[in-house]
Design a protein around this motif. Structure first.
Motif, PDB file in Angstrom:
ATOM      1  N   PRO A   1      -8.450  -5.568  -0.519  1.00 31.15           N
ATOM      2  CA  PRO A   1      -8.533  -6.489  -1.310  1.00 31.15           C
ATOM      3  C   PRO A   1      -7.374  -7.590  -0.780  1.00 31.15           C
ATOM      4  CG  PRO A   1      -8.801  -4.650  -2.979  1.00 31.15           C
ATOM      5  CD  PRO A   1      -8.843  -4.748  -0.945  1.00 31.15           C
ATOM      6  N   PRO A   2      -7.203  -8.654  -0.616  1.00 32.55           N
ATOM      7  CA  PRO A   2      -5.572  -8.829  -0.461  1.00 32.55           C
ATOM      8  C   PRO A   2      -4.266  -8.506  -1.035  1.00 32.55           C
ATOM      9  CG  PRO A   2      -6.973 -10.658  -1.477  1.00 32.55           C
ATOM     10  CD  PRO A   2      -7.987  -9.573  -0.989  1.00 32.55           C
ATOM     11  N   LEU A   3      -3.538  -8.281  -1.171  1.00 32.34           N
ATOM     12  CA  LEU A   3      -2.371  -8.310  -1.760  1.00 32.34           C
ATOM     13  C   LEU A   3      -1.744  -9.500  -2.642  1.00 32.34           C
ATOM     14  CD1 LEU A   3      -0.031  -5.643   1.023  1.00 32.34           C
ATOM     15  CD2 LEU A   3      -2.056  -5.037  -1.465  1.00 32.34           C
ATOM     16  N   PRO A   4      -1.345  -9.456  -3.622  1.00 32.03           N
ATOM     17  CA  PRO A   4      -1.427  -8.220  -4.154  1.00 32.03           C
ATOM     18  C   PRO A   4      -2.865  -8.291  -4.810  1.00 32.03           C
ATOM     19  CG  PRO A   4      -0.451  -9.829  -5.636  1.00 32.03           C
ATOM     20  CD  PRO A   4      -0.326 -10.990  -4.441  1.00 32.03           C
ATOM     21  N   PHE A   5      -3.509  -6.747  -5.377  1.00 32.97           N
ATOM     22  CA  PHE A   5      -4.633  -6.701  -6.423  1.00 32.97           C
ATOM     23  C   PHE A   5      -3.938  -5.960  -7.451  1.00 32.97           C
ATOM     24  CE2 PHE A   5      -4.703  -3.313  -2.959  1.00 32.97           C
ATOM     25  CZ  PHE A   5      -4.962  -2.466  -3.694  1.00 32.97           C
ATOM     26  N   THR A   6      -4.762  -6.027  -8.232  1.00 35.58           N
ATOM     27  CA  THR A   6      -5.515  -5.224  -9.160  1.00 35.58           C
ATOM     28  C   THR A   6      -6.515  -3.833  -9.219  1.00 35.58           C
ATOM     29  OG1 THR A   6      -4.672  -6.473 -10.469  1.00 35.58           O
ATOM     30  CG2 THR A   6      -5.788  -4.172 -12.087  1.00 35.58           C
TER      31      THR A   6
ATOM     32  N   ASN B   1       1.021  -0.930  -0.072  1.00 38.12           N
ATOM     33  CA  ASN B   1       0.034  -0.049   0.268  1.00 38.12           C
ATOM     34  C   ASN B   1       1.498   1.323  -0.106  1.00 38.12           C
ATOM     35  OD1 ASN B   1      -1.617  -1.802   1.871  1.00 38.12           O
ATOM     36  ND2 ASN B   1      -2.771  -1.400   0.092  1.00 38.12           N
ATOM     37  N   GLY B   2       0.215   2.376  -0.257  1.00 38.41           N
ATOM     38  CA  GLY B   2       0.925   3.645  -0.569  1.00 38.41           C
ATOM     39  C   GLY B   2       0.678   4.098  -1.920  1.00 38.41           C
ATOM     40  N   GLU B   3       1.088   5.421  -2.468  1.00 35.88           N
ATOM     41  CA  GLU B   3       0.119   6.570  -3.134  1.00 35.88           C
ATOM     42  C   GLU B   3       0.779   6.033  -4.224  1.00 35.88           C
ATOM     43  OE1 GLU B   3      -0.587   9.920  -2.671  1.00 35.88           O
ATOM     44  OE2 GLU B   3      -0.924   9.440  -1.285  1.00 35.88           O
TER      45      GLU B   3
END
Length: 317
Positions: free
Chosen positions: A56-61, A9-11
């Motif tokens: 949503p779980p990482l990684p996600f689109t 998560n981030g910008e």
């Protein structure tokens, strides 16, 4: 296939990474969609930051709104089933929630007729009960959500006052049909609304911004007016003074459009039919300010996150 994915998560410009990955496999009740256009919404930025109500779980689109093509050739619009969002060549969606893409609109416009316009319709008609001849105040009138509310307000016969930030956005708001535009960078919003309404104030306020915008709304809402809380794009969640609502006789109503998908899906389909007719008649037409290739999706999401856009940005794979 190519897909933008968030691994941490981030910008958006830092968190999104363009990966080569397998096509997602549909689960029970789902269909595979070839993405024709995926519009950028502010929730996409919140998803990247990990600040959205759905995580949503990482990684996600990311990518919560698409126009796509089913394997049997239908052109449809809908909300992708996360973690397989729309900023990819293919996505998944729930079959039961898919809606036919309007023939009168191109792919980017059709996708944009969904979240923003459904939110505007439910907010103005179901929650605020906007009536012909009333005054509607729309914050962020040149943005994706605000521009839809402006067009729907005019279609309902309301007098529309739009608030925008800066001359370019003010010009866009006028072109959308606002009867009066207030530049929040240079004008006193409260004074301008009161002057334009003979001191009465706005009957309905449509607020996707929060923060200072909400504080202004409470000061210029009319007797028995309705403030529709749509979101907090400004970043600050206001704490309404309920004693103020009591002494001024106005209502504060919330609008979470996604909840209708679960609680009243028939109303969503009915709204789509109404919007499709309005689009066919030329009464509403989503404002697509730019169509960008898939490789530029992260930059597009960051621009929306920073408030540097008008209307909608569309990602075209």
């Amino acid at each position: 296939m190519k897909a933008w994915r968030v691994h941490r998560n981030g910008e958006p410009s830092e968190a999104m990474r363009l990966d080569e990955t397998d096509r997602p496999a549909p689960g029970a009740g789902q269909v595979l969609l070839k993405v024709r256009a995926a519009n950028v919404n502010f929730p996409d930025a919140l998803l990247c930051r990990g600040e959205y109500q759905i995580r949503p779980p990482l990684p996600f689109t990311p990518g919560v709104e698409v126009c796509g093509e089913t394997e049997d050739g239908r052109r449809v619009i809908g909300n992708p089933a996360l973690p397989y969002g729309g900023f990819a060549e293919y996505t998944l969606a729930d079959e039961a929630a898919l809606l036919p893409a309007p023939d009168s609109l191109d792919d980017a416009e059709a996708a944009a007729l969904h979240i923003g316009y459904q939110t505007g319709w439910f907010g103005l008609h179901r929650r605020a009960r906007l009536r012909e001849g009333e005054t509607l105040l729309v914050h962020a009138a040149a943005g994706g959500v605000g521009s839809a509310a402006v067009q729907l307000g005019k279609a309902a016969g309301a007098r529309v006052i739009g608030v925008a930030g800066g001359p370019d956005k003010a010009r866009t708001a006028r072109e959308l049909g606002c009867d009066l535009v207030v530049d929040r960078h240079t004008d006193d919003v409260v004074a301008a609304v009161k002057e334009a309404t003979g001191g009465r104030g706005a009957d309905v306020v449509y607020d996707p911004v929060g923060g200072d915008a909400y504080a202004q709304s409470a000061k210029c809402v009319a007797f028995e007016g309705r403030i529709v809380v749509v979101g907090f794009a400004g970043g600050a969640i206001p704490a309404p003074a309920l004693n103020h609502a009591l002494v001024k006789n106005y209502s504060i109503v919330g609008l979470h459009w996604g909840l209708y998908n679960r609680m009243d899906p028939a109303a969503v389909r009915d709204c789509h039919e109404r919007l499709t007719r309005l689009a066919a008649e030329g009464v509403v037409r989503p404002l697509i300010s730019a169509r960008v290739p898939l490789k530029d999706a992260a930059d597009a999401v960051q621009r929306v996150a920073d408030g540097r856009t008008t209307g909608r940005l569309a990602v075209i794979p």
